[in-house]
Motif scaffolding. Structure first.
Motif, mmCIF file in Angstrom:
data_model
loop_
_atom_site.group_PDB
_atom_site.id
_atom_site.type_symbol
_atom_site.label_atom_id
_atom_site.label_comp_id
_atom_site.label_asym_id
_atom_site.label_seq_id
_atom_site.Cartn_x
_atom_site.Cartn_y
_atom_site.Cartn_z
ATOM 1 N N LEU A 167 60.016 -21.577 32.535
ATOM 2 C CA LEU A 167 60.781 -20.442 32.040
ATOM 3 C C LEU A 167 60.430 -19.167 32.800
ATOM 4 C CD1 LEU A 167 60.521 -21.117 28.198
ATOM 5 C CD2 LEU A 167 62.485 -21.560 29.690
ATOM 6 N N ASP A 168 61.447 -18.467 33.241
ATOM 7 C CA ASP A 168 61.260 -17.249 34.029
ATOM 8 C C ASP A 168 61.190 -16.028 33.122
ATOM 9 O OD1 ASP A 168 61.028 -15.528 36.163
ATOM 10 O OD2 ASP A 168 63.182 -15.506 36.611
ATOM 11 N N PHE A 169 60.203 -16.049 32.208
ATOM 12 C CA PHE A 169 59.963 -14.944 31.293
ATOM 13 C C PHE A 169 58.462 -14.716 31.197
ATOM 14 C CE2 PHE A 169 63.805 -17.104 29.559
ATOM 15 C CZ PHE A 169 64.724 -16.084 29.776
ATOM 16 N N PRO A 170 58.057 -13.491 30.886
ATOM 17 C CA PRO A 170 56.613 -13.228 30.754
ATOM 18 C C PRO A 170 56.018 -13.877 29.506
ATOM 19 C CG PRO A 170 57.895 -11.248 30.273
ATOM 20 C CD PRO A 170 58.872 -12.272 30.734
ATOM 21 N N ASP A 171 54.702 -13.948 29.472
ATOM 22 C CA ASP A 171 53.998 -14.448 28.287
ATOM 23 C C ASP A 171 54.312 -13.564 27.080
ATOM 24 O OD1 ASP A 171 52.910 -16.133 30.151
ATOM 25 O OD2 ASP A 171 50.852 -15.341 29.991
ATOM 26 N N ASN A 172 54.304 -14.176 25.887
ATOM 27 C CA ASN A 172 54.360 -13.431 24.618
ATOM 28 C C ASN A 172 55.558 -12.481 24.563
ATOM 29 O OD1 ASN A 172 51.824 -14.671 24.106
ATOM 30 N ND2 ASN A 172 50.774 -12.995 25.146
ATOM 31 N N HIS A 173 56.733 -12.984 24.907
ATOM 32 C CA HIS A 173 57.898 -12.124 25.108
ATOM 33 C C HIS A 173 58.906 -12.148 23.960
ATOM 34 C CE1 HIS A 173 60.516 -9.721 27.628
ATOM 35 N NE2 HIS A 173 61.505 -10.581 27.495
#
Length: 207
Positions: A99-105
């Motif tokens: 997944l191309d999202f930051p941690d804890n988003h």
């Protein structure tokens, strides 16, 4: 199931999905969205497909949807445009294993009837846990293998056809319960006949 098989299967199903599998899974989708609407916040829907759930999210949510199938996503984009769904912030083509999202988003991550059709579901769950905020929820609806009975026998019979039919009929719930940061908070069968299961996992809060 390999990723090419998933891509081929859902390209084939995209034109008729809403009136076939989509219709069968409506009850689970409704339960999941009702639960998420009570929480609000930033929502990631993994495997958004043709976007059947999108119009049912409340205005207090900001929904991002991802799917591997461009054919499915195009139908979802058409729904967003036709229905002016302003709460849908983004629809992106993406492999759920990376997944191309930051941690804890995200406050909530939803996976509706998708985890038994993706390659490496354990890896997908690791990514789901990573992008979910501490104290957030992972909301899952899915079919899981029964332990006994006629339906259990049928599920095992159809298991070798996973690449052809597009899902694992013998998918075991334990596959999803290996992430240490996620604990089961709710689990119950869904109508009709309890074929599908509604599952809520909570992510542990950072101390």
């Amino acid at each position: 199931m390999d990723i090419k098989a998933v891509q081929t299967s859902y390209a084939r199903w995209a034109p008729v999905y809403d009136k076939t599998f989509g219709a069968v899974t409506n009850a689970g989708r409704q339960h999941a969205v009702e639960y998420i609407n009570r929480r609000g916040g930033k929502v990631l829907e993994v495997g958004v497909g043709t976007g059947l759930s999108l119009e049912h999210y409340g205005p207090e949510t900001q929904v991002t949807g991802i799917d591997f199938s461009e054919e499915m996503l195009q139908k979802a984009r058409d729904k967003v445009k036709e229905l002016s769904l302003s709460h849908v912030t983004e629809l992106r083509q993406m492999d759920a294993r990376a997944l191309d999202f930051p941690d804890n988003h995200f406050d909530t991550v939803a996976a509706m009837h998708v985890l038994s059709v993706v390659p490496e579901p354990e890896r997908v769950m690791t990514e789901i846990a990573r992008v979910c905020k501490p104290g957030g929820k992972v909301v899952i609806t899915n079919h899981f293998l029964r332990e006994r009975g006629l339906l259990a026998s049928l599920e095992r019979t159809f298991a070798p056809l996973a690449n052809t039919i597009g899902w694992h009929s013998d998918f075991e719930i334990e596959t999803l319960l290996q992430e240490e940061s996620l604990t089961v908070e709710e689990q119950r069968p869904l109508p009709p006949l309890g074929i599908m299961t509604f599952l809520v996992l909570g992510k542990s809060k950072v101390s």
